[in-house]
Every structure is written in C-alpha cells, then in structure tokens.
Design a protein around this motif. Structure first.
Motif, PDB file in Angstrom:
ATOM      1  N   TYR A  19       0.820  -1.212   0.000  1.00 32.23           N
ATOM      2  CA  TYR A  19       0.000   0.000   0.000  1.00 32.23           C
ATOM      3  C   TYR A  19       0.856   1.266   0.000  1.00 32.23           C
ATOM      4  CZ  TYR A  19      -4.610  -2.143   0.566  1.00 32.23           C
ATOM      5  OH  TYR A  19      -5.787  -2.820   0.354  1.00 32.23           O
ATOM      6  N   PHE A  20       2.017   1.203   0.632  1.00 31.89           N
ATOM      7  CA  PHE A  20       2.866   2.388   0.718  1.00 31.89           C
ATOM      8  C   PHE A  20       4.133   2.274  -0.124  1.00 31.89           C
ATOM      9  CE2 PHE A  20       0.309   3.217   4.492  1.00 31.89           C
ATOM     10  CZ  PHE A  20       0.154   4.590   4.424  1.00 31.89           C
ATOM     11  N   ARG A  21       4.191   1.313  -1.028  1.00 36.62           N
ATOM     12  CA  ARG A  21       5.404   1.147  -1.849  1.00 36.62           C
ATOM     13  C   ARG A  21       5.069   0.333  -3.090  1.00 36.62           C
ATOM     14  NH1 ARG A  21       5.426  -1.196   2.653  1.00 36.62           N
ATOM     15  NH2 ARG A  21       6.751   0.454   3.482  1.00 36.62           N
ATOM     16  N   PRO A  22       5.845   0.501  -4.143  1.00 39.98           N
ATOM     17  CA  PRO A  22       5.691  -0.371  -5.304  1.00 39.98           C
ATOM     18  C   PRO A  22       6.124  -1.792  -4.956  1.00 39.98           C
ATOM     19  CG  PRO A  22       7.037   1.573  -5.816  1.00 39.98           C
ATOM     20  CD  PRO A  22       6.913   1.503  -4.336  1.00 39.98           C
ATOM     21  N   VAL A  23       5.692  -2.740  -5.734  1.00 32.51           N
ATOM     22  CA  VAL A  23       6.030  -4.134  -5.457  1.00 32.51           C
ATOM     23  C   VAL A  23       7.534  -4.357  -5.521  1.00 32.51           C
ATOM     24  CG1 VAL A  23       5.779  -4.917  -7.861  1.00 32.51           C
ATOM     25  CG2 VAL A  23       5.383  -6.524  -5.971  1.00 32.51           C
ATOM     26  N   TYR A  24       8.239  -3.596  -6.374  1.00 32.70           N
ATOM     27  CA  TYR A  24       9.688  -3.800  -6.491  1.00 32.70           C
ATOM     28  C   TYR A  24      10.456  -3.200  -5.320  1.00 32.70           C
ATOM     29  CZ  TYR A  24       8.776   0.650  -8.932  1.00 32.70           C
ATOM     30  OH  TYR A  24       8.313   1.890  -9.288  1.00 32.70           O
ATOM     31  N   ALA A  25       9.770  -2.524  -4.399  1.00 34.40           N
ATOM     32  CA  ALA A  25      10.420  -2.016  -3.193  1.00 34.40           C
ATOM     33  C   ALA A  25      10.348  -3.013  -2.041  1.00 34.40           C
ATOM     34  CB  ALA A  25       9.805  -0.690  -2.762  1.00 34.40           C
ATOM     35  N   LEU A  26       9.729  -4.181  -2.245  1.00 31.84           N
ATOM     36  CA  LEU A  26       9.696  -5.206  -1.216  1.00 31.84           C
ATOM     37  C   LEU A  26      11.077  -5.836  -1.064  1.00 31.84           C
ATOM     38  CD1 LEU A  26       6.291  -6.920  -2.038  1.00 31.84           C
ATOM     39  CD2 LEU A  26       6.792  -5.398  -0.111  1.00 31.84           C
TER      40      LEU A  26
END
Length: 419
Positions: A19-26
């Motif tokens: 919710y607070f980041r793009p998926v590539y920031a995981l």
C-alpha cells in the motif's frame, strides 16, 4: 540504456505490504527487488512505474529517477516482481535491433520497446492505465525467470537471496570484519561472517554461520548473549537486544529493534519487535511495533498447508510454514496472539485477549471481540509522531498517500463489518 521498472496486474496480491510502496520495493534477502535489478543493470537511466497515488511520494524517495514518465526513444521494461540474477539480466539487456518481449509463460518479464509502441506506453503510463497487456503483439521469447506471485514467495526465497545478495554486495570488499568484536563473543565459521563499520558484537553473543552466511551492516549493536544463526541479514542501524534468538532465513532491515525469538522472517525496515515472544515466517512492514510477548503461529496443528486471505479470497499457499503479514504503522498490544496465515492491514491497533480474525482490514482498532474503524486523523497523528522520533519526515506527499490508502481500503472494512 533506459530502464523502466513496472508494476503488473498482480500487485494487489501483495496487499497490505504494497500500500505504501511499489512491489519492487519489497525486500527479499538483503536487498529490495529494485536493488537486485539495478545491481545487475548498474549503468541504466531509471524510470519507475507505480500506482498514481504513489507518484509524488516515490519521487521524493528517488529524486534521480522519473516516475510514470520515460524520456527516451527506446526503453527496456522489467517486471518489478522479478527476482533478478545475472543470467536473466544478461539475456534481457542484450539490445539487438528489434522490439521484443521476454515472457515466463504468459507473464512479461522484460521488454524492449521503441517507436510508436513506446509513445503509446508513455501515454498509458501518464494516464495511469498502463498494463501488461500493452506488450501484446511484440515478438515473444521464453525465458527462465523467477517472479514472486504472493507474499509468502518472498519468505520462501529469502534464504537463497541472502546468499546471492551477499555475493553482490561483498565482491569488492577486502575486509569482512570492520566493526568491533568484544572478547567473549563467539564467531562460528568466521569466513562466512561480515560485520560493518562501527558495529559492535558484545560478550556472550554468538554468530553461527555454519549453515549460511551472516551479514551485519554498519552501526549495528548486537547485545550480550544474543544468538544469530545464518543465513541472516541485519541491516544498518539496527539493534539486536540481550538474549535475542535470531534463527536462519531471517532478514532484519535497517533501523529495526529486535528481541525474543525470530525465525524465517523479513522485517522490512524501521520495525520494532523488541521483547520476548515468537515471530515466525512473517513479513513485517515499516513502523510496525509488536508489543511484549506478541506471538504468532506459523504451523497448523494438522500439518496441512496454510491458506491466506488474498483480495478477499482464501488462497492455498502450498506452504507448511506461513506466519503473518502486517502492513505499515500497525501495532500489537502486550500478549497479543495471531493465528497461522494472518493478514493485518496498515495502521491497525490490535490488543486484548483472544485471537483476532485471520484477516484484519486496514485502519482497524480492537481485537478478537470487536473491530472498529481507526479514524484517519488519529492514525496519521500517531504515524507522524512515530516517524519524527526516528527523524523521518511525514511529508505532504506521504500524507497524500496515507489518505489515498484509507480511501482504497474502505471496501475491506465494509466487507469485514468494521465501522
């Protein structure tokens, strides 16, 4: 080379973590998915594609990258769910002359795009309607690649990614131990242990790298009698408290405080699990605080695979061990208990006796007996205080994203009867 990292239509599978980041920031291993890709494509000019409400906040985090805009006449697109490695990077970065899309089954992994097709994609991206179907019609090339599909995929891959990321980050390092190892600390398989600058390993602590490497970043304090078993990663600025038990396959991101027992889990960054209690096979987002003696189950008593709530439906993970997934700014009170495969949304406050539901919608307040809506104004007030204590600004762009997430999750609360 111009590179654009994009989110595809499976991003919703990773709620509430994204919710607070793009998926590539995981995070998976030591690095985020974005950092892995850029490590293998180091000289690229980077553009980032994300949901529209994240644009301004993402622009603050990455001022050197354009967001939802591409200033190039040819661009390599890469799927943000990719667990990049050198082999995949080598295959997709070979330019050639023709536009083409690299696929894994029906899923675009990467694509070279230019000309009218690129101009079309630029417009779609600016309008917020870009999707993986926009690569249809390009010549296809099948490629072996690993893409995460669900949150538990990050946990399953974490151990191997710690190995891989250490190879990436330490290949130019000549000195493995740069911090202070106090007399009485025990390092097992010292050649597999990396300790960053100004870090401190206190007497009685055990770093056991017999079954996998241990990477400890800069300015980390590992207190007396703590035990860390590899493969494990402790990010810069984090604290491992007295007597902590950190089992293998665990990644603890930057500026975390951890204690008690942790196994096979990922703490993204800026998260606290300071006290006794068990955290297993879980992904914990930033600004989470787990109260004293918080415990979660990660194994069912009948040893069957764990089902997890994804987009309102129970999905069989196919995994024996799955703990919980907790979104940003959520908190648990003392002695809280969470069932196997629990999903807790963003900005929740969970407390009281008993076990709360296996799906707790975002902006919920309460526990097993009753959940009520956590007012947006109050939740933002607390979030602002928490972040400012760590010298992180609650910026207008972040506030805008916060309000957008509250609006996006109204349906979650309505379906769960939270008012």
């Amino acid at each position: 080379m111009h590179l654009c990292l994009f989110e595809d239509n499976l991003v919703a599978n990773f709620h509430p973590l994204v919710y607070f980041r793009p998926v590539y920031a995981l995070r998976c291993g030591m690095l985020t998915l974005q950092q892995k890709i850029l490590a293998h494509v180091p000289s690229a000019h980077v553009a980032l594609h994300a949901r529209a409400y994240l644009k301004n906040y993402l622009g603050e985090l990455h001022p050197d990258s354009s967001v939802n805009e591409i200033a190039a006449d040819r661009c390599l697109f890469m799927n943000g769910r990719l667990l990049a490695d050198s082999d995949v990077a080598k295959q997709v970065t070979t330019k050639g002359d023709e536009d083409r899309v690299f696929v894994n089954g029906d899923i675009p992994v990467a694509a070279w795009v230019s000309g009218n097709r690129l101009e079309y994609l630029k417009r779609k991206m600016a309008e917020g309607t870009f999707g993986i179907g926009d690569f249809d019609g390009l010549p296809r090339r099948e490629i072996g690649a690993r893409l995460v599909q669900y949150p538990w995929d990050l946990l399953s891959a974490n151990a191997q990614e710690i190995f891989s990321d250490i190879m990436i980050t330490t290949k130019r390092s000549k000195q493995k131990i740069q911090g202070k190892i106090h007399p009485g600390a025990h390092l097992i398989n010292r050649k597999g242990i990396f300790v960053g600058k100004r870090s401190s390993i206190k007497p009685g602590a055990v770093l056991d790298a017999e079954h996998g490497p241990i990477y400890i970043g800069d300015d980390v304090h590992v207190y007396a009698n703590a035990v860390i078993e590899g493969p494990a990663f402790i990010g810069s600025g984090s604290i491992v408290k007295i007597g902590a038990k950190i089992y293998g396959k665990t990644s603890i991101g930057e500026f975390c405080k951890v204690g008690g027992e942790i196994e096979g889990s990922i703490l993204h960054a800026h998260a606290n699990k300071q006290h006794d209690g068990f955290l297993g096979h879980s992904y914990i987002c930033p600004w989470v605080n787990l109260g004293a003696d918080t415990n979660n189950s990660d194994l069912k008593n009948n040893y069957s695979s764990v089902r997890v709530s994804i987009n309102g439906e129970l999905v069989d993970s196919g995994q024996l061990f799955v703990g919980m997934f907790m979104g940003d700014h959520s908190k648990s009170g003392i002695n809280s208990m969470f069932d196997t495969g629990t999903v807790v949304g963003v900005s929740c406050n969970i407390y009281g006796a008993g076990i709360p539901p296996k799906f707790v919608p975002s902006f919920s307040w309460g526990g097993s007996e009753r959940l009520v809506e956590y007012r947006l104004s109050k939740s933002m007030e607390v979030a602002r205080k928490v972040m400012e204590r760590r010298n992180v600004r609650f910026t207008p762009a972040y506030e805008s994203a916060f309000r957008a997430v509250f609006a996006l999750t109204v349906g979650e609360r309505e379906r769960s009867g939270v008012h």
